[in-house]
Design a protein around this motif. Structure first.
Motif, mmCIF file in Angstrom:
data_model
loop_
_atom_site.group_PDB
_atom_site.id
_atom_site.type_symbol
_atom_site.label_atom_id
_atom_site.label_comp_id
_atom_site.label_asym_id
_atom_site.label_seq_id
_atom_site.Cartn_x
_atom_site.Cartn_y
_atom_site.Cartn_z
ATOM 1 N N UNK A 6 115.724 58.594 42.153
ATOM 2 C CA UNK A 6 115.289 59.458 41.058
ATOM 3 C C UNK A 6 113.875 59.041 40.632
ATOM 4 N N UNK A 7 113.022 60.030 40.384
ATOM 5 C CA UNK A 7 111.656 59.674 39.969
ATOM 6 C C UNK A 7 111.670 58.949 38.621
ATOM 7 N N UNK A 8 110.819 57.933 38.506
ATOM 8 C CA UNK A 8 110.744 57.180 37.252
ATOM 9 C C UNK A 8 109.997 57.989 36.206
ATOM 10 N N UNK A 9 110.390 57.789 34.960
ATOM 11 C CA UNK A 9 109.679 58.451 33.872
ATOM 12 C C UNK A 9 108.232 57.956 33.852
ATOM 13 N N UNK A 10 107.285 58.833 33.551
ATOM 14 C CA UNK A 10 105.873 58.423 33.582
ATOM 15 C C UNK A 10 105.551 57.437 32.470
ATOM 16 N N UNK A 11 104.743 56.456 32.796
ATOM 17 C CA UNK A 11 104.282 55.479 31.814
ATOM 18 C C UNK A 11 102.841 55.777 31.388
ATOM 19 N N UNK A 12 102.006 56.146 32.361
ATOM 20 C CA UNK A 12 100.581 56.317 32.078
ATOM 21 C C UNK A 12 100.304 57.709 31.506
ATOM 22 N N UNK A 13 100.883 57.942 30.338
ATOM 23 C CA UNK A 13 100.614 59.181 29.624
ATOM 24 C C UNK A 13 99.274 59.069 28.899
ATOM 25 N N UNK A 14 98.799 60.195 28.398
ATOM 26 C CA UNK A 14 97.539 60.198 27.644
ATOM 27 C C UNK A 14 97.645 59.267 26.435
ATOM 28 N N UNK A 15 98.775 59.307 25.747
ATOM 29 C CA UNK A 15 98.935 58.473 24.548
ATOM 30 C C UNK A 15 98.948 56.995 24.899
ATOM 31 N N UNK A 16 99.609 56.618 26.003
ATOM 32 C CA UNK A 16 99.653 55.211 26.411
ATOM 33 C C UNK A 16 98.254 54.707 26.757
ATOM 34 N N UNK A 17 97.492 55.515 27.473
ATOM 35 C CA UNK A 17 96.137 55.111 27.867
ATOM 36 C C UNK A 17 95.245 54.991 26.632
ATOM 37 N N UNK A 119 98.836 45.701 9.705
ATOM 38 C CA UNK A 119 99.104 47.140 9.816
ATOM 39 C C UNK A 119 98.941 47.612 11.260
ATOM 40 N N UNK A 120 97.808 47.273 11.853
ATOM 41 C CA UNK A 120 97.516 47.767 13.202
ATOM 42 C C UNK A 120 98.472 47.182 14.234
ATOM 43 N N UNK A 121 98.720 45.872 14.151
ATOM 44 C CA UNK A 121 99.501 45.212 15.187
ATOM 45 C C UNK A 121 100.968 45.653 15.147
ATOM 46 N N UNK A 122 101.567 45.695 13.954
ATOM 47 C CA UNK A 122 102.978 46.073 13.849
ATOM 48 C C UNK A 122 103.177 47.518 14.295
ATOM 49 N N UNK A 123 102.335 48.426 13.785
ATOM 50 C CA UNK A 123 102.479 49.829 14.167
ATOM 51 C C UNK A 123 102.197 50.028 15.652
ATOM 52 N N UNK A 124 101.228 49.278 16.185
ATOM 53 C CA UNK A 124 100.925 49.391 17.610
ATOM 54 C C UNK A 124 102.055 48.897 18.490
ATOM 55 N N UNK A 125 102.698 47.808 18.074
ATOM 56 C CA UNK A 125 103.840 47.271 18.805
ATOM 57 C C UNK A 125 104.976 48.288 18.842
ATOM 58 N N UNK A 126 105.243 48.907 17.668
ATOM 59 C CA UNK A 126 106.305 49.909 17.588
ATOM 60 C C UNK A 126 105.948 51.161 18.395
ATOM 61 N N UNK A 127 104.686 51.583 18.322
ATOM 62 C CA UNK A 127 104.259 52.759 19.086
ATOM 63 C C UNK A 127 104.371 52.516 20.586
ATOM 64 N N UNK A 128 104.044 51.306 21.020
ATOM 65 C CA UNK A 128 104.175 50.975 22.437
ATOM 66 C C UNK A 128 105.630 51.084 22.877
ATOM 67 N N UNK A 129 106.550 50.601 22.029
ATOM 68 C CA UNK A 129 107.974 50.720 22.343
ATOM 69 C C UNK A 129 108.403 52.189 22.378
ATOM 70 N N UNK A 130 107.834 53.014 21.500
ATOM 71 C CA UNK A 130 108.153 54.443 21.517
ATOM 72 C C UNK A 130 107.672 55.103 22.798
ATOM 73 N N UNK A 131 106.479 54.739 23.250
ATOM 74 C CA UNK A 131 105.854 55.398 24.397
ATOM 75 C C UNK A 131 106.429 54.934 25.725
ATOM 76 N N UNK A 132 106.973 53.721 25.762
ATOM 77 C CA UNK A 132 107.469 53.170 27.027
ATOM 78 C C UNK A 132 108.810 53.793 27.384
ATOM 79 N N UNK A 133 108.967 54.330 28.594
ATOM 80 C CA UNK A 133 110.293 54.753 29.029
ATOM 81 C C UNK A 133 111.255 53.561 28.965
ATOM 82 N N UNK A 134 112.522 53.781 28.597
ATOM 83 C CA UNK A 134 113.452 52.655 28.442
ATOM 84 C C UNK A 134 113.518 51.730 29.652
ATOM 85 N N UNK A 135 113.401 52.293 30.853
ATOM 86 C CA UNK A 135 113.493 51.477 32.063
ATOM 87 C C UNK A 135 112.179 50.802 32.430
ATOM 88 N N UNK A 136 111.120 51.022 31.618
ATOM 89 C CA UNK A 136 109.813 50.452 31.954
ATOM 90 C C UNK A 136 109.196 49.726 30.752
#
Length: 390
Positions: A6-17, A119-136
């Motif tokens: 099965x194809x993996x969910x994309x990681x390199x989305x515009x938001x991630x970059x 502010x930046x680090x905590x929100x960025x950490x959470x946003x990274x977890x949101x953007x990352x596919x669960x398997x990646x």
């Protein structure tokens, strides 16, 4: 025969970059301050090493206090406000250095910088977890963290050039401009958090999923943050010609492993990988303390680098796979608090031990910290016992 993968969910989305590019610009500016602030304290402000510690430590005080609260806030109100506001606020506060003419004024500025950083680090950490596919999730942190390492590595070089070109005002303005670019980039990232029910009960201030893994991560980072400044002193004491060799080997190992083995934290169980990384960090510190020669320094730095390369991505994957999306901010706040404790406490621990025992024995004793972290993760790595039938 097996069917097609099965194809993996994309990681390199515009938001991630965009988020990763923002991190690079942000930590580049922060790296300028890492270089310029100690020299500013001992130069124009006419203070000594103790006052350098006070100014640098003021930053960590506010980050440490605010991280858990901001994590819960971002779960209720979203990541974007803190991401953009934290970066923009950091850029504005950096410009406050232009009017600082006393140590007290610098401490106030550093306290405010710590609040913006939280502010930046905590929100960025959470946003990274949101953007990352669960398997990646582990791969996402491995690759995103390269922006942090690159920024912290290149920022001091840029800071030196700016100070030589236009004095400390040039450094402050340059750092502010870099972080302002970070704010503009992250403003292009849409809100990453899903819908949250207004009546949802907030998790505890220190999220339960974070406590064990976070403590283990903090113990591992204590060793890493102790290694970084004191490896140069150990090399000089051992008569090594290139005193930065430990840092070069360590940094090259971390970057190479996070590039080449970025997917490893998602392909193997996270808890055993984190435990193995902690043991490697402990063995590396032990090598440095018991074999203080050129070869021992290279070997110890290499093993420490292997441990550091896999520890944070493994813990990131371990925590965020077990946390619902509505609680990622709280988890990010708690986890980043342990990161803060580890990064600020390591030099204090090793420095105190070195004063009592000598530098090489202090490295050997500090090896106990990541090994204790491996012990903390022991229940998560143990296989469940199989009850005999009948």
């Amino acid at each position: 025969m097996t069917g097609p993968r099965e194809p993996r969910e994309p990681l390199f989305t515009r938001s991630f970059v965009l988020l990763s590019a923002s991190d690079l610009a942000y930590f580049l500016g922060a790296g300028v301050l890492v270089f310029a602030t100690p020299l500013f304290v001992t130069g124009p402000l006419g203070a000594g090493p103790a006052q350098v510690g006070l100014a640098m430590g003021a930053f960590s005080l506010t980050t440490l206090v605010l991280r858990p609260w901001l994590g819960r806030w971002t779960d209720r109100h979203g990541r974007r406000v803190l991401l953009v506001g934290g970066a923009a606020g950091f850029a504005v506060v950096v410009l406050g250095h232009l009017v600082v003419d006393s140590l007290a004024g610098l401490v106030v500025v550093r306290l405010a910088l710590g609040a913006a950083e939280a502010c930046y680090f905590v929100a960025g950490f959470a946003a990274l977890a949101d953007l990352a596919p669960p398997a990646r999730a582990g791969e996402a942190l491995s690759l995103n963290s390269l922006a942090l390492y690159a920024g912290i590595a290149l920022g001091p070089v840029a800071g030196q050039g700016l100070v030589e070109l236009g004095g400390y005002p040039a450094a402050w303005v340059g750092a502010a401009c870099s972080v302002a670019v970070a704010a503009m980039l992250v403003a292009l990232v849409p809100e990453t958090q899903g819908q949250v029910e207004p009546a949802a009960e907030p998790p505890p201030l220190l999220h339960p999923a974070v406590r064990g893994p976070g403590a283990a991560l903090g113990l591992g980072l204590l060793a890493m943050s102790a290694f970084m400044p004191f490896s140069v002193l150990l090399a000089r004491e051992a008569g090594v010609a290139l005193v930065s060799v430990g840092l070069l080997v360590f940094g090259a190992t971390v970057v190479t492993c996070r590039l080449v083995f970025a997917t490893l934290p998602d392909r193997v169980p996270a808890a055993p990988l984190a435990t193995t990384a902690l043991v490697a960090s402990g063995l590396g510190m032990l090598l440095l303390g018991t074999w203080p020669t050129s070869a021992g320094l290279v070997a110890g730095a290499l093993v420490c680098g292997l441990g550091s390369a896999f520890l944070t991505p493994a813990v990131f994957a371990l925590v965020f796979r077990s946390v619902p999306p509505a609680e990622r901010g709280a988890a990010a706040g708690g986890l980043s608090m342990f990161v803060d404790l580890g990064l600020t406490g390591g030099p204090l621990v090793l420095g105190s031990l070195a004063a009592a025992t000598g530098l090489a024995p202090a490295f050997a004793l500090t090896a106990a910290l990541p090994l204790a972290g491996a012990w903390v993760l022991r229940p998560r790595t143990a296989r469940p016992r199989v009850r005999p039938a009948g």
